[in-house]
Design a protein around this motif. Structure first.
Motif, PDB file in Angstrom:
ATOM      1  N   GLY A 192       7.627   1.808  14.055  1.00  0.00           N
ATOM      2  CA  GLY A 192       7.081   0.612  14.678  1.00  0.00           C
ATOM      3  C   GLY A 192       7.644  -0.664  14.115  1.00  0.00           C
ATOM      4  O   GLY A 192       8.122  -0.710  12.987  1.00  0.00           O
ATOM      5  N   LEU A 193       7.559  -1.713  14.931  1.00  0.00           N
ATOM      6  CA  LEU A 193       8.039  -3.017  14.514  1.00  0.00           C
ATOM      7  C   LEU A 193       6.897  -4.032  14.516  1.00  0.00           C
ATOM      8  O   LEU A 193       6.584  -4.612  13.488  1.00  0.00           O
ATOM      9  CB  LEU A 193       9.167  -3.492  15.441  1.00  0.00           C
ATOM     10  N   PHE A 194       6.257  -4.223  15.658  1.00  0.00           N
ATOM     11  CA  PHE A 194       5.139  -5.158  15.731  1.00  0.00           C
ATOM     12  C   PHE A 194       3.818  -4.489  15.374  1.00  0.00           C
ATOM     13  O   PHE A 194       2.931  -5.115  14.828  1.00  0.00           O
ATOM     14  CB  PHE A 194       5.054  -5.781  17.124  1.00  0.00           C
ATOM     15  N   LEU A 195       3.684  -3.229  15.705  1.00  0.00           N
ATOM     16  CA  LEU A 195       2.530  -2.436  15.322  1.00  0.00           C
ATOM     17  C   LEU A 195       3.055  -1.321  14.420  1.00  0.00           C
ATOM     18  O   LEU A 195       3.577  -0.317  14.880  1.00  0.00           O
ATOM     19  CB  LEU A 195       1.835  -1.859  16.552  1.00  0.00           C
ATOM     20  N   MET A 196       2.955  -1.543  13.112  1.00  0.00           N
ATOM     21  CA  MET A 196       3.534  -0.616  12.138  1.00  0.00           C
ATOM     22  C   MET A 196       2.597   0.565  11.922  1.00  0.00           C
ATOM     23  O   MET A 196       1.387   0.406  11.820  1.00  0.00           O
ATOM     24  CB  MET A 196       3.778  -1.332  10.824  1.00  0.00           C
ATOM     25  N   LYS A 197       3.197   1.743  11.840  1.00  0.00           N
ATOM     26  CA  LYS A 197       2.428   2.963  11.634  1.00  0.00           C
ATOM     27  C   LYS A 197       3.145   3.808  10.588  1.00  0.00           C
ATOM     28  O   LYS A 197       4.328   4.083  10.716  1.00  0.00           O
ATOM     29  CB  LYS A 197       2.313   3.733  12.946  1.00  0.00           C
ATOM     30  N   SER A 198       2.410   4.197   9.566  1.00  0.00           N
ATOM     31  CA  SER A 198       2.950   5.060   8.524  1.00  0.00           C
ATOM     32  C   SER A 198       2.074   6.298   8.433  1.00  0.00           C
ATOM     33  O   SER A 198       0.849   6.186   8.362  1.00  0.00           O
ATOM     34  CB  SER A 198       2.963   4.349   7.174  1.00  0.00           C
ATOM     35  N   VAL A 199       2.713   7.455   8.435  1.00  0.00           N
ATOM     36  CA  VAL A 199       1.998   8.722   8.312  1.00  0.00           C
ATOM     37  C   VAL A 199       2.396   9.338   6.976  1.00  0.00           C
ATOM     38  O   VAL A 199       3.562   9.620   6.732  1.00  0.00           O
ATOM     39  CB  VAL A 199       2.333   9.680   9.476  1.00  0.00           C
ATOM     40  N   ILE A 200       1.406   9.521   6.120  1.00  0.00           N
ATOM     41  CA  ILE A 200       1.605  10.104   4.798  1.00  0.00           C
ATOM     42  C   ILE A 200       1.079  11.531   4.856  1.00  0.00           C
ATOM     43  O   ILE A 200      -0.049  11.745   5.301  1.00  0.00           O
ATOM     44  CB  ILE A 200       0.848   9.307   3.725  1.00  0.00           C
ATOM     45  N   SER A 201       1.873  12.500   4.414  1.00  0.00           N
ATOM     46  CA  SER A 201       1.420  13.888   4.452  1.00  0.00           C
ATOM     47  C   SER A 201       1.790  14.602   3.165  1.00  0.00           C
ATOM     48  O   SER A 201       2.734  14.232   2.476  1.00  0.00           O
ATOM     49  CB  SER A 201       2.031  14.623   5.648  1.00  0.00           C
ATOM     50  N   GLY A 202       1.001  15.626   2.853  1.00  0.00           N
ATOM     51  CA  GLY A 202       1.234  16.410   1.658  1.00  0.00           C
ATOM     52  C   GLY A 202       0.075  17.340   1.386  1.00  0.00           C
ATOM     53  O   GLY A 202      -0.849  17.456   2.196  1.00  0.00           O
ATOM     54  N   PRO A 203       0.097  18.009   0.233  1.00  0.00           N
ATOM     55  CA  PRO A 203      -1.003  18.904  -0.138  1.00  0.00           C
ATOM     56  C   PRO A 203      -2.314  18.127  -0.301  1.00  0.00           C
ATOM     57  O   PRO A 203      -2.310  16.948  -0.654  1.00  0.00           O
ATOM     58  CB  PRO A 203      -0.565  19.489  -1.473  1.00  0.00           C
ATOM     59  N   SER A 204      -3.411  18.797  -0.055  1.00  0.00           N
ATOM     60  CA  SER A 204      -4.719  18.130  -0.065  1.00  0.00           C
ATOM     61  C   SER A 204      -5.041  17.454  -1.395  1.00  0.00           C
ATOM     62  O   SER A 204      -5.602  16.360  -1.411  1.00  0.00           O
ATOM     63  CB  SER A 204      -5.821  19.129   0.270  1.00  0.00           C
ATOM     64  N   THR A 205      -4.688  18.081  -2.507  1.00  0.00           N
ATOM     65  CA  THR A 205      -4.999  17.474  -3.798  1.00  0.00           C
ATOM     66  C   THR A 205      -4.237  16.167  -4.007  1.00  0.00           C
ATOM     67  O   THR A 205      -4.795  15.185  -4.502  1.00  0.00           O
ATOM     68  CB  THR A 205      -4.688  18.443  -4.951  1.00  0.00           C
ATOM     69  N   GLU A 206      -2.984  16.151  -3.621  1.00  0.00           N
ATOM     70  CA  GLU A 206      -2.187  14.929  -3.731  1.00  0.00           C
ATOM     71  C   GLU A 206      -2.669  13.871  -2.742  1.00  0.00           C
ATOM     72  O   GLU A 206      -2.646  12.675  -3.028  1.00  0.00           O
ATOM     73  CB  GLU A 206      -0.706  15.223  -3.490  1.00  0.00           C
ATOM     74  N   MET A 207      -3.128  14.301  -1.581  1.00  0.00           N
ATOM     75  CA  MET A 207      -3.587  13.360  -0.568  1.00  0.00           C
ATOM     76  C   MET A 207      -4.900  12.692  -0.958  1.00  0.00           C
ATOM     77  O   MET A 207      -5.144  11.552  -0.595  1.00  0.00           O
ATOM     78  CB  MET A 207      -3.723  14.053   0.789  1.00  0.00           C
ATOM     79  N   LEU A 208      -5.748  13.394  -1.699  1.00  0.00           N
ATOM     80  CA  LEU A 208      -6.965  12.761  -2.195  1.00  0.00           C
ATOM     81  C   LEU A 208      -6.624  11.645  -3.179  1.00  0.00           C
ATOM     82  O   LEU A 208      -7.216  10.567  -3.157  1.00  0.00           O
ATOM     83  CB  LEU A 208      -7.887  13.792  -2.846  1.00  0.00           C
ATOM     84  N   VAL A 216       0.842  -1.203   0.000  1.00  0.00           N
ATOM     85  CA  VAL A 216       0.000   0.000   0.000  1.00  0.00           C
ATOM     86  C   VAL A 216       0.873   1.248   0.000  1.00  0.00           C
ATOM     87  O   VAL A 216       0.636   2.181  -0.782  1.00  0.00           O
ATOM     88  CB  VAL A 216      -0.959  -0.008   1.205  1.00  0.00           C
ATOM     89  N   ILE A 217       1.886   1.285   0.839  1.00  0.00           N
ATOM     90  CA  ILE A 217       2.771   2.449   0.919  1.00  0.00           C
ATOM     91  C   ILE A 217       3.516   2.659  -0.394  1.00  0.00           C
ATOM     92  O   ILE A 217       3.629   3.787  -0.893  1.00  0.00           O
ATOM     93  CB  ILE A 217       3.768   2.316   2.091  1.00  0.00           C
ATOM     94  N   ASP A 218       4.021   1.596  -0.989  1.00  0.00           N
ATOM     95  CA  ASP A 218       4.727   1.710  -2.266  1.00  0.00           C
ATOM     96  C   ASP A 218       3.810   2.213  -3.375  1.00  0.00           C
ATOM     97  O   ASP A 218       4.207   3.046  -4.199  1.00  0.00           O
ATOM     98  CB  ASP A 218       5.352   0.384  -2.664  1.00  0.00           C
ATOM     99  N   ALA A 219       2.575   1.733  -3.405  1.00  0.00           N
ATOM    100  CA  ALA A 219       1.614   2.189  -4.418  1.00  0.00           C
ATOM    101  C   ALA A 219       1.316   3.672  -4.257  1.00  0.00           C
ATOM    102  O   ALA A 219       1.194   4.404  -5.246  1.00  0.00           O
ATOM    103  CB  ALA A 219       0.330   1.373  -4.332  1.00  0.00           C
ATOM    104  N   VAL A 220       1.212   4.138  -3.027  1.00  0.00           N
ATOM    105  CA  VAL A 220       0.959   5.564  -2.768  1.00  0.00           C
ATOM    106  C   VAL A 220       2.137   6.401  -3.233  1.00  0.00           C
ATOM    107  O   VAL A 220       1.960   7.462  -3.841  1.00  0.00           O
ATOM    108  CB  VAL A 220       0.664   5.807  -1.272  1.00  0.00           C
TER     109      VAL A 220
END
Length: 73
Positions: free
Chosen positions: A45-61, A29-33
């Motif tokens: 995180g290792l056992f509970l992985m957390k990824s935060v994706i940030s950017g402009p609203s148009t790109e985030m949609l 999922v992260i690679d596709a984004v």
């Protein structure tokens, strides 16, 4: 896998949280984004992985559509 979208005006964030058992799906999922949109990703995180994706609203949609599509597979 838990996906949380937060729109804060000009900047938006998507937080993806999953367990170690969903490691491959999480990374896919992260690679596709990263291929689909011009955004920044911070992983932690290792056992509970957390990824935060940030950017402009148009790109985030665009990124959110990609996350939803890839997480459904």
């Amino acid at each position: 896998m838990k996906v949380d979208y937060q729109d804060k005006g000009a900047i938006a964030t998507i937080t993806i949280t999953s367990t170690v058992f969903e490691f491959r799906k999480h990374n896919r999922v992260i690679d596709a984004v990263l291929f689909a949109a011009n955004v920044k990703v911070v992983r932690s995180g290792l056992f509970l992985m957390k990824s935060v994706i940030s950017g402009p609203s148009t790109e985030m949609l665009r990124a959110y559509k990609t996350v939803v599509r890839e997480a459904a597979i």
